[in-house]
Design a protein around this motif. Structure first.
Motif, mmCIF file in Angstrom:
data_model
loop_
_atom_site.group_PDB
_atom_site.id
_atom_site.type_symbol
_atom_site.label_atom_id
_atom_site.label_comp_id
_atom_site.label_asym_id
_atom_site.label_seq_id
_atom_site.Cartn_x
_atom_site.Cartn_y
_atom_site.Cartn_z
ATOM 1 N N ARG A 133 3.953 131.423 -129.196
ATOM 2 C CA ARG A 133 2.914 130.912 -128.293
ATOM 3 C C ARG A 133 1.513 131.343 -128.708
ATOM 4 N NH1 ARG A 133 3.696 133.545 -122.813
ATOM 5 N NH2 ARG A 133 5.516 132.202 -122.803
ATOM 6 N N THR A 134 1.369 132.610 -129.037
ATOM 7 C CA THR A 134 0.033 133.110 -129.390
ATOM 8 C C THR A 134 -0.511 132.378 -130.607
ATOM 9 O OG1 THR A 134 0.641 135.265 -128.517
ATOM 10 C CG2 THR A 134 -1.308 135.179 -129.914
ATOM 11 N N LEU A 161 -1.529 128.804 -129.504
ATOM 12 C CA LEU A 161 -2.747 128.790 -128.683
ATOM 13 C C LEU A 161 -3.959 129.103 -129.561
ATOM 14 C CD1 LEU A 161 -1.503 130.697 -125.487
ATOM 15 C CD2 LEU A 161 -1.829 128.225 -125.718
ATOM 16 N N PHE A 215 -8.158 130.294 -124.053
ATOM 17 C CA PHE A 215 -7.121 130.251 -123.021
ATOM 18 C C PHE A 215 -7.181 131.501 -122.163
ATOM 19 C CE2 PHE A 215 -5.700 127.498 -126.397
ATOM 20 C CZ PHE A 215 -5.187 126.407 -125.711
ATOM 21 N N TYR A 216 -6.910 131.312 -120.894
ATOM 22 C CA TYR A 216 -6.628 132.426 -119.981
ATOM 23 C C TYR A 216 -5.194 132.244 -119.504
ATOM 24 C CZ TYR A 216 -11.505 133.946 -119.745
ATOM 25 O OH TYR A 216 -12.748 134.440 -120.052
ATOM 26 N N LEU A 217 -4.399 133.320 -119.571
ATOM 27 C CA LEU A 217 -2.990 133.242 -119.214
ATOM 28 C C LEU A 217 -2.738 133.919 -117.871
ATOM 29 C CD1 LEU A 217 -3.170 132.851 -122.350
ATOM 30 C CD2 LEU A 217 -0.867 133.750 -122.464
ATOM 31 N N LYS A 235 -1.054 136.266 -115.598
ATOM 32 C CA LYS A 235 -0.251 137.476 -115.770
ATOM 33 C C LYS A 235 0.083 137.994 -114.383
ATOM 34 C CE LYS A 235 -0.956 137.933 -120.306
ATOM 35 N NZ LYS A 235 -0.194 138.295 -121.445
ATOM 36 N N LEU A 255 -5.735 135.824 -114.094
ATOM 37 C CA LEU A 255 -5.858 135.214 -115.412
ATOM 38 C C LEU A 255 -6.366 136.290 -116.361
ATOM 39 C CD1 LEU A 255 -7.635 131.830 -114.567
ATOM 40 C CD2 LEU A 255 -5.263 132.107 -115.316
ATOM 41 N N GLY A 289 -6.821 135.135 -123.316
ATOM 42 C CA GLY A 289 -5.868 134.940 -124.407
ATOM 43 C C GLY A 289 -6.609 134.525 -125.665
ATOM 44 N N TRP A 334 -6.764 127.014 -111.667
ATOM 45 C CA TRP A 334 -5.467 127.662 -111.412
ATOM 46 C C TRP A 334 -5.033 127.414 -109.950
ATOM 47 C CZ3 TRP A 334 -5.002 133.721 -111.090
ATOM 48 C CH2 TRP A 334 -3.674 134.080 -110.856
ATOM 49 N N ALA A 384 -1.230 128.936 -117.465
ATOM 50 C CA ALA A 384 -2.423 129.265 -118.259
ATOM 51 C C ALA A 384 -3.453 128.174 -118.013
ATOM 52 C CB ALA A 384 -2.084 129.331 -119.752
ATOM 53 N N PHE A 396 5.481 127.705 -123.351
ATOM 54 C CA PHE A 396 5.668 128.716 -122.294
ATOM 55 C C PHE A 396 7.107 128.706 -121.787
ATOM 56 C CE2 PHE A 396 1.216 128.209 -122.615
ATOM 57 C CZ PHE A 396 0.654 129.391 -122.207
#
Ligand code: SME
Length: 163
Positions: A33-34, A37, A55-57, A59, A67, A70, A92, A132, A163
């Motif tokens: 994934r990383t 992205l 990106f904001y993931l 968590k 968020l 990322g 979100w 995300a 994801f």
């Protein structure tokens, strides 16, 4: 897999039409994934020269879900954003794209950089939940339109597979 983008189109919609299959090819065989992205952020910035792409993931391992920053391309940015806060936190909370022509007119906009003037944030949904968001910032006012929204939403529907 090629590590060079081929982009010749001059209109934005046509450039997205060239770019999306190349991002697809770049990420199709990669399960991480990383990595995907990171390359998506880089490809978008390279293709359009956006001020900031990343990106904001979501968590939720902490007491309250947030968020967390990322993979991104551009100047350093805020690391954590709370649910419902700013453009990202709103995307979100509402689970839908936020297209912001003038960030100063968006209540609660979080100014990671004073240079950011307009912004689009597209959530990635997995099984109906936001996992995300993609955040793209421009240093120009009113820099995003329906062409960006359509293409970036298509891209983020594909990104859900990571994801
Ligand atoms: N402007 C965003 C914060 C993220 S930075 O722009 C990279 C917001 O209001 O959520």
């Amino acid at each position: 897999m090629s590590e060079i983008l081929f982009l010749t189109a001059t209109t934005k919609a046509a450039r997205y039409a060239e770019l999306l299959p190349q991002i697809e090819a770049l990420t199709a065989a990669e399960p991480d994934r990383t990595a995907n992205l990171a390359n998506t952020a880089a490809a978008l910035r390279e293709a359009f020269g956006f001020f900031w792409v990343g990106f904001y993931l979501v968590k939720d391992d902490a007491a309250a879900a947030e968020l967390v920053l990322g993979p991104f391309q551009g100047p350093i940015a805020c690391t954590r954003i709370r649910h419902g806060r700013g453009v990202c936190g709103t995307a979100w909370a509402e689970a839908r794209t936020q297209l912001v022509p003038d960030v100063e007119l968006f209540p609660g906009h979080i100014a990671c950089s004073a240079a950011s003037r307009s912004e689009i944030v597209v959530p990635i949904l997995k099984n109906g939940r936001v996992v995300a968001v993609l955040d793209v910032d421009s240093d120009q006012l009113n820099d995003f339109d329906a062409d960006d929204q359509t293409a970036l939403e298509t891209l983020m529907q594909r990104a859900a597979a990571w994801f």
